[in-house]
Scaffold this active site. Sequence first.
Site, PDB file in Angstrom:
ATOM      1  N   CYS A 129       0.877  -1.067   0.028  1.00  0.00           N
ATOM      2  CA  CYS A 129       0.048   0.050  -0.087  1.00  0.00           C
ATOM      3  C   CYS A 129       0.853   1.335   0.098  1.00  0.00           C
ATOM      4  O   CYS A 129       0.291   2.340  -0.366  1.00  0.00           O
ATOM      5  CB  CYS A 129      -0.892   0.221   1.266  1.00  0.00           C
ATOM      6  SG  CYS A 129      -2.319  -1.437   1.199  1.00  0.00           S
TER       7      CYS A 129
ATOM      8  N   HIS B   4      -3.076   7.403   1.700  1.00  0.00           N
ATOM      9  CA  HIS B   4      -3.642   6.333   1.153  1.00  0.00           C
ATOM     10  C   HIS B   4      -4.875   5.840   1.973  1.00  0.00           C
ATOM     11  O   HIS B   4      -5.137   6.172   2.969  1.00  0.00           O
ATOM     12  CB  HIS B   4      -2.492   5.281   1.656  1.00  0.00           C
ATOM     13  CG  HIS B   4      -2.961   3.700   1.668  1.00  0.00           C
ATOM     14  ND1 HIS B   4      -3.502   3.261   0.478  1.00  0.00           N
ATOM     15  CD2 HIS B   4      -2.912   2.702   2.590  1.00  0.00           C
ATOM     16  CE1 HIS B   4      -3.941   2.203   0.682  1.00  0.00           C
ATOM     17  NE2 HIS B   4      -3.803   1.607   1.792  1.00  0.00           N
TER      18      HIS B   4
ATOM     19  N   ASN C 152     -10.008   0.146  -0.035  1.00  0.00           N
ATOM     20  CA  ASN C 152      -8.594   0.167  -0.049  1.00  0.00           C
ATOM     21  C   ASN C 152      -8.305  -0.434  -1.250  1.00  0.00           C
ATOM     22  O   ASN C 152      -8.096  -1.709  -1.840  1.00  0.00           O
ATOM     23  CB  ASN C 152      -8.069  -0.551   1.090  1.00  0.00           C
ATOM     24  CG  ASN C 152      -6.783  -0.662   1.369  1.00  0.00           C
ATOM     25  OD1 ASN C 152      -5.917  -0.083   0.316  1.00  0.00           O
ATOM     26  ND2 ASN C 152      -6.182  -0.951   2.278  1.00  0.00           N
TER      27      ASN C 152
HETATM   28  N1  ACO Z   1     -18.241  -7.804   9.595  1.00  0.00           N
HETATM   29  C1  ACO Z   1     -18.737  -8.034  11.047  1.00  0.00           C
HETATM   30  N2  ACO Z   1     -18.049  -8.198  11.975  1.00  0.00           N
HETATM   31  C2  ACO Z   1     -16.674  -8.346  11.781  1.00  0.00           C
HETATM   32  C3  ACO Z   1     -16.232  -8.306  10.396  1.00  0.00           C
HETATM   33  C4  ACO Z   1     -16.966  -8.071   9.523  1.00  0.00           C
HETATM   34  N3  ACO Z   1     -16.529  -7.860   8.343  1.00  0.00           N
HETATM   35  N4  ACO Z   1     -14.738  -8.451  10.707  1.00  0.00           N
HETATM   36  C5  ACO Z   1     -14.606  -8.771  11.702  1.00  0.00           C
HETATM   37  N5  ACO Z   1     -15.593  -8.818  12.461  1.00  0.00           N
HETATM   38  C6  ACO Z   1     -15.899  -8.908  13.923  1.00  0.00           C
HETATM   39  C7  ACO Z   1     -14.568  -9.563  14.629  1.00  0.00           C
HETATM   40  O1  ACO Z   1     -14.778 -10.895  14.490  1.00  0.00           O
HETATM   41  C8  ACO Z   1     -14.759  -9.310  15.971  1.00  0.00           C
HETATM   42  O2  ACO Z   1     -15.716 -10.046  16.715  1.00  0.00           O
HETATM   43  P1  ACO Z   1     -15.425 -10.371  18.076  1.00  0.00           P
HETATM   44  O3  ACO Z   1     -15.227  -9.258  18.836  1.00  0.00           O
HETATM   45  O4  ACO Z   1     -16.587 -11.203  18.409  1.00  0.00           O
HETATM   46  O5  ACO Z   1     -14.497 -11.431  18.091  1.00  0.00           O
HETATM   47  C9  ACO Z   1     -15.221  -7.579  15.996  1.00  0.00           C
HETATM   48  O6  ACO Z   1     -15.702  -7.759  14.757  1.00  0.00           O
HETATM   49  C10 ACO Z   1     -13.983  -6.550  16.070  1.00  0.00           C
HETATM   50  O7  ACO Z   1     -12.909  -7.060  15.250  1.00  0.00           O
HETATM   51  P2  ACO Z   1     -11.460  -6.269  15.162  1.00  0.00           P
HETATM   52  O8  ACO Z   1     -10.500  -6.968  14.032  1.00  0.00           O
HETATM   53  O9  ACO Z   1     -11.045  -6.060  16.643  1.00  0.00           O
HETATM   54  O10 ACO Z   1     -12.140  -5.023  14.634  1.00  0.00           O
HETATM   55  P3  ACO Z   1     -11.323  -3.636  14.477  1.00  0.00           P
HETATM   56  O11 ACO Z   1     -11.954  -2.645  15.198  1.00  0.00           O
HETATM   57  O12 ACO Z   1      -9.794  -3.728  14.775  1.00  0.00           O
HETATM   58  O13 ACO Z   1     -11.626  -3.292  12.934  1.00  0.00           O
HETATM   59  C11 ACO Z   1     -10.358  -3.301  10.896  1.00  0.00           C
HETATM   60  C12 ACO Z   1     -11.096  -4.196  12.078  1.00  0.00           C
HETATM   61  C13 ACO Z   1     -11.514  -2.462  10.069  1.00  0.00           C
HETATM   62  C14 ACO Z   1      -9.577  -4.457   9.895  1.00  0.00           C
HETATM   63  C15 ACO Z   1      -9.335  -2.388  11.325  1.00  0.00           C
HETATM   64  O14 ACO Z   1      -8.554  -3.246  12.429  1.00  0.00           O
HETATM   65  C16 ACO Z   1      -8.057  -1.716  10.440  1.00  0.00           C
HETATM   66  O15 ACO Z   1      -8.761  -0.944   9.747  1.00  0.00           O
HETATM   67  N6  ACO Z   1      -6.998  -1.918  10.662  1.00  0.00           N
HETATM   68  C17 ACO Z   1      -6.265  -1.506   9.651  1.00  0.00           C
HETATM   69  C18 ACO Z   1      -6.165  -1.944   8.484  1.00  0.00           C
HETATM   70  C19 ACO Z   1      -5.459  -1.394   7.310  1.00  0.00           C
HETATM   71  O16 ACO Z   1      -5.268  -0.293   7.450  1.00  0.00           O
HETATM   72  N7  ACO Z   1      -4.452  -1.993   6.634  1.00  0.00           N
HETATM   73  C20 ACO Z   1      -3.852  -1.176   5.700  1.00  0.00           C
HETATM   74  C21 ACO Z   1      -2.710  -1.582   5.155  1.00  0.00           C
HETATM   75  S1  ACO Z   1      -3.345  -2.275   3.749  1.00  0.00           S
HETATM   76  C22 ACO Z   1      -1.984  -3.042   2.553  1.00  0.00           C
HETATM   77  O17 ACO Z   1      -0.755  -2.722   2.851  1.00  0.00           O
HETATM   78  C23 ACO Z   1      -2.322  -4.132   1.773  1.00  0.00           C
END
Ligand code: ACO
Length: 322
Positions: free
Chosen positions: A113, A249, A279
């Site tokens: 990314c 990004h 993304n």
């Molecule tokens: N729909 C519904 N529920 C979901 C989903 C979904 N799509 N995905 C996860 N959940 C659930 C999980 O199972 C978890 O449930 P639990 O509490 O019962 O276990 C709950 O939601 C919370 O999950 P978390 O992973 O803690 O959620 P978080 O608030 O961290 O959000 C996210 C997740 C959106 C992925 C966030 O962490 C994020 O944006 N991280 C950064 C990712 C990023 O920016 N990557 C960039 C690099 S891209 C590259 O280089 C290719």
Amino acid sequence: PFRAIVRGCGGALPDRVVTNADMAKFVDTSDEWITERTGIRQRHIAAEGQYTSDLGTEAAKAALADAGMKAEDIDLIIVATATPDMTFPATASIIQRKLGAGAGAAFDLQAVCTGFVYAMATAEKFLASGQHKRALVIGAETFSRILDWEDRTTCVLFGDGAGAFVLEAVPTEDAGGKGILASHLRCDGSLTDLLFVDGGPSMTGTVGHLRMQGNKVFREAVGRISDAMVEAAEAASITMDEVDWFVPHQANQRIIGGVVKKLGLDESKVVSTIARHGNTSAASIPLAWSVAKADGRIKDGDLVIIEGMGGGLTWGAAVIQL
Ligand code: ACO
């Protein structure tokens, strides 16, 4: 010495739009969860037979038209992609063929990314040295092809697309202060486990799927991105107050919001397309930039800062005077 000046930009998106509601039909998720956690409302997904090089070529043609140049004017093509058409040749070679740009050098660059920031910084060095005159810098991705559609924690986040810039080398004394003023690039290879694809030609002989510990990536993001932006701004001898547009990004609206808060940026100067594009990895910055240029926000004379963070972990920022 020469300055690398932005002459044009363009974007390309597949026709097919998949909304969060569409997604919820085949993945255990909801529009509410995706929107609240990420800001994403829809993403574009490439059609069967539509490859990264097709999107990259379309974006490159749009950027050339915007610059008033032809493919044969280009003597350097750098394609930032983590989803090349094939293991080799480079997608840049394929795009060169599709454009009919026969001269000069072409290669791919892989920083996930952060790829577009790395590619802009790399092109700047080639142009500043006088070795090349006009570059196409392209970010092009089809992440839909490396997603595990059974993994709701990752498949809802990404989309396909491409964006491209035309850069031209102009003698510094004639550049009127314009160009890529500075960049700051980083990598911390001890964090490869946070975001990777579990396949590849050497390790498995397969393409593999994207794996991410999202919340750990999230925790690393705001601080590292902000630091890189501060370093790039210092190297360019500008202050954040002088910046007209912040084109980040587009990974997660909460990460963008965190950076804005940490650096005390003016929210009205942020270009965000995450709601519509998701993304798109290396394509997200030039795609967002193209949208803001087309709707009249980004214009000649503006000072713009770009940043990215992605697998590697890699991260970086660059300051561009238009
Ligand atoms: N729909 C519904 N529920 C979901 C989903 C979904 N799509 N995905 C996860 N959940 C659930 C999980 O199972 C978890 O449930 P639990 O509490 O019962 O276990 C709950 O939601 C919370 O999950 P978390 O992973 O803690 O959620 P978080 O608030 O961290 O959000 C996210 C997740 C959106 C992925 C966030 O962490 C994020 O944006 N991280 C950064 C990712 C990023 O920016 N990557 C960039 C690099 S891209 C590259 O280089 C290719």
